[in-house]
Design an enzyme around this catalytic site. Sequence first.
Site, PDB file in Angstrom:
ATOM      1  N   ASP A 181      13.668   0.272 -17.856  1.00 36.50           N
ATOM      2  CA  ASP A 181      13.630   0.573 -16.514  1.00 36.50           C
ATOM      3  C   ASP A 181      14.734   0.882 -15.969  1.00 36.50           C
ATOM      4  O   ASP A 181      15.207   1.944 -15.455  1.00 36.50           O
ATOM      5  CB  ASP A 181      12.495   0.314 -15.901  1.00 36.50           C
ATOM      6  CG  ASP A 181      12.096   0.760 -14.782  1.00 36.50           C
ATOM      7  OD1 ASP A 181      11.369   1.720 -14.658  1.00 36.50           O
ATOM      8  OD2 ASP A 181      12.594   0.366 -13.451  1.00 36.50           O
ATOM      9  N   GLN A 209       9.716  -8.974  -2.930  1.00 35.44           N
ATOM     10  CA  GLN A 209       8.350  -9.632  -3.532  1.00 35.44           C
ATOM     11  C   GLN A 209       8.832 -11.198  -3.727  1.00 35.44           C
ATOM     12  O   GLN A 209       7.877 -11.987  -3.473  1.00 35.44           O
ATOM     13  CB  GLN A 209       8.458  -9.296  -5.076  1.00 35.44           C
ATOM     14  CG  GLN A 209       7.811  -7.696  -5.180  1.00 35.44           C
ATOM     15  CD  GLN A 209       7.771  -7.562  -6.552  1.00 35.44           C
ATOM     16  OE1 GLN A 209       7.995  -8.255  -7.602  1.00 35.44           O
ATOM     17  NE2 GLN A 209       6.985  -6.281  -6.848  1.00 35.44           N
ATOM     18  N   GLY A 258       2.293   7.165  -7.976  1.00 34.05           N
ATOM     19  CA  GLY A 258       0.878   6.434  -7.559  1.00 34.05           C
ATOM     20  C   GLY A 258       0.109   7.904  -7.077  1.00 34.05           C
ATOM     21  O   GLY A 258      -1.050   7.951  -7.685  1.00 34.05           O
ATOM     22  N   LYS A 298       1.148  -7.153   6.056  1.00 30.07           N
ATOM     23  CA  LYS A 298       1.565  -8.048   6.926  1.00 30.07           C
ATOM     24  C   LYS A 298       0.966  -7.603   8.264  1.00 30.07           C
ATOM     25  O   LYS A 298       0.675  -6.231   8.676  1.00 30.07           O
ATOM     26  CB  LYS A 298       3.213  -8.125   7.061  1.00 30.07           C
ATOM     27  CG  LYS A 298       3.838  -6.729   7.389  1.00 30.07           C
ATOM     28  CD  LYS A 298       5.502  -7.014   7.483  1.00 30.07           C
ATOM     29  CE  LYS A 298       6.083  -5.515   7.762  1.00 30.07           C
ATOM     30  NZ  LYS A 298       7.664  -6.015   7.815  1.00 30.07           N
ATOM     31  N   HIS A 308       6.142  -4.080 -12.075  1.00 32.41           N
ATOM     32  CA  HIS A 308       7.403  -3.896 -12.766  1.00 32.41           C
ATOM     33  C   HIS A 308       7.998  -5.366 -12.893  1.00 32.41           C
ATOM     34  O   HIS A 308       7.844  -6.352 -12.193  1.00 32.41           O
ATOM     35  CB  HIS A 308       8.283  -3.089 -11.609  1.00 32.41           C
ATOM     36  CG  HIS A 308       9.872  -3.125 -11.985  1.00 32.41           C
ATOM     37  ND1 HIS A 308      10.291  -2.917 -13.091  1.00 32.41           N
ATOM     38  CD2 HIS A 308      10.964  -3.364 -11.376  1.00 32.41           C
ATOM     39  CE1 HIS A 308      11.735  -2.830 -13.316  1.00 32.41           C
ATOM     40  NE2 HIS A 308      11.978  -3.287 -12.131  1.00 32.41           N
ATOM     41  N   TYR A 347       0.849  -1.371   0.000  1.00 41.54           N
ATOM     42  CA  TYR A 347      -0.057   0.098  -0.196  1.00 41.54           C
ATOM     43  C   TYR A 347       0.758   1.268   0.033  1.00 41.54           C
ATOM     44  O   TYR A 347       0.757   2.263   0.777  1.00 41.54           O
ATOM     45  CB  TYR A 347      -0.890  -0.197   1.212  1.00 41.54           C
ATOM     46  CG  TYR A 347      -2.190   0.761   0.967  1.00 41.54           C
ATOM     47  CD1 TYR A 347      -3.245   0.370   0.027  1.00 41.54           C
ATOM     48  CD2 TYR A 347      -2.474   1.996   1.699  1.00 41.54           C
ATOM     49  CE1 TYR A 347      -4.363   0.931  -0.148  1.00 41.54           C
ATOM     50  CE2 TYR A 347      -3.532   2.697   1.401  1.00 41.54           C
ATOM     51  CZ  TYR A 347      -4.515   2.196   0.454  1.00 41.54           C
ATOM     52  OH  TYR A 347      -5.500   3.185   0.266  1.00 41.54           O
ATOM     53  N   SER A 390       3.081   3.775  -2.797  1.00 43.77           N
ATOM     54  CA  SER A 390       2.561   4.844  -3.785  1.00 43.77           C
ATOM     55  C   SER A 390       1.705   4.214  -4.897  1.00 43.77           C
ATOM     56  O   SER A 390       0.732   4.959  -5.177  1.00 43.77           O
ATOM     57  CB  SER A 390       3.939   5.389  -4.739  1.00 43.77           C
ATOM     58  OG  SER A 390       3.655   6.081  -5.704  1.00 43.77           O
ATOM     59  N   THR A 397      12.884  -5.915  -3.742  1.00 40.88           N
ATOM     60  CA  THR A 397      13.481  -6.935  -3.120  1.00 40.88           C
ATOM     61  C   THR A 397      12.837  -7.612  -2.033  1.00 40.88           C
ATOM     62  O   THR A 397      13.413  -8.464  -1.547  1.00 40.88           O
ATOM     63  CB  THR A 397      14.848  -6.079  -2.144  1.00 40.88           C
ATOM     64  OG1 THR A 397      14.079  -4.868  -1.582  1.00 40.88           O
ATOM     65  CG2 THR A 397      15.762  -5.209  -3.501  1.00 40.88           C
TER      66      THR A 397
END
Length: 337
Positions: A192, A87, A135, A49, A109, A26, A28, A85
């Site tokens: 990117d 995910q 966002g 979490k 991404h 939750y 940007s 990092t």
Amino acid sequence: MAVEMFYDDDADLSIIQGRKVAVIGYGSQGHAHSLSLRDSGVQVKVGLKEGSKSREKVTEQGLEVDTPAEVAKWADVIMLLAPDTAQAEIFTNDIEPNLEDGNALFFGHGLNIHFGLIKPPANVTVGMVAPKGPGHLVRRQFVDGKGVPCLIAIDQDPKGEGQALALSYAAAIGGARAGVIKTTFKEETETDLFGEQAVLCGGTEELVKTGFEVMVEAGYAPEMAYFEVLHELKLIVDLMYEGGIARMNYSVSDTAEFGGYLSGPRVIDADTKERMRAILKDIQDGTFVKRLVANVEGGNKELEDLRKKNAEHPIEVTGKKLRDLMSWVDRPITETA
């Protein structure tokens, strides 16, 4: 090669409206996706979490929140918008055990999919919906009845529905109002990363610091150097953002334009271009990502060391002092505390 573009008329909003969407994260993008999906008539739950500081904000904004594992179990479309990092761990612990045949796993991404850090099962649709803006802009444009252009890509499509689903999702957050560009995970990820490293973050930062050093070492006041190489950069970037390089050159003085034509190629020359190609190669062959993963596994030690070194540069000391004089500049919490 021309890109393939889609708009609202090409999207079927009912597709995503018929799904249950879990947005994990939750920040940007996470807040913009969640709120806009809800306002487009989509069932949404946010995954955070236990103990996350953002949980209260989610409920205040009228959204349901649960753990990543619980929302993944509930949903049939999962949008993973946690930091790159984090995910892989979230996928392994919370998402993968709860995936079912026909589910879709989306990303904002492509890094973790493209470089194989996350490997979803073959019976899951894997796609990407990536707005080309922060966002807060995505959300503001949506509320105003407009949109921010989006990229979509499909990596796995076992049922042949991936593109229609991604396009429907993009429409639900306003992207198809502006335009949706079809790309690939490879293209989005590599371009990117290259843009960030060679130009936007790494390249610009080093250009500014080096220009500052040259001026100060030549005897000019640090304050004067700061104004000329950093503070005024925003004026130039804003002009380029609004109308390209031509707009910038049209708007500056003839002296600045002429001097730029003469001296720019002396700073960024053929050797620089070769070094840029080397950076791109490190991205393409996975060298950069291996170092990124090693840094995370090492407790972010290399990143913290680099941050500390950067913070000690004289331009940071000078800049903090000068920004105290600028009432119109929004100050970060780290400077005002």
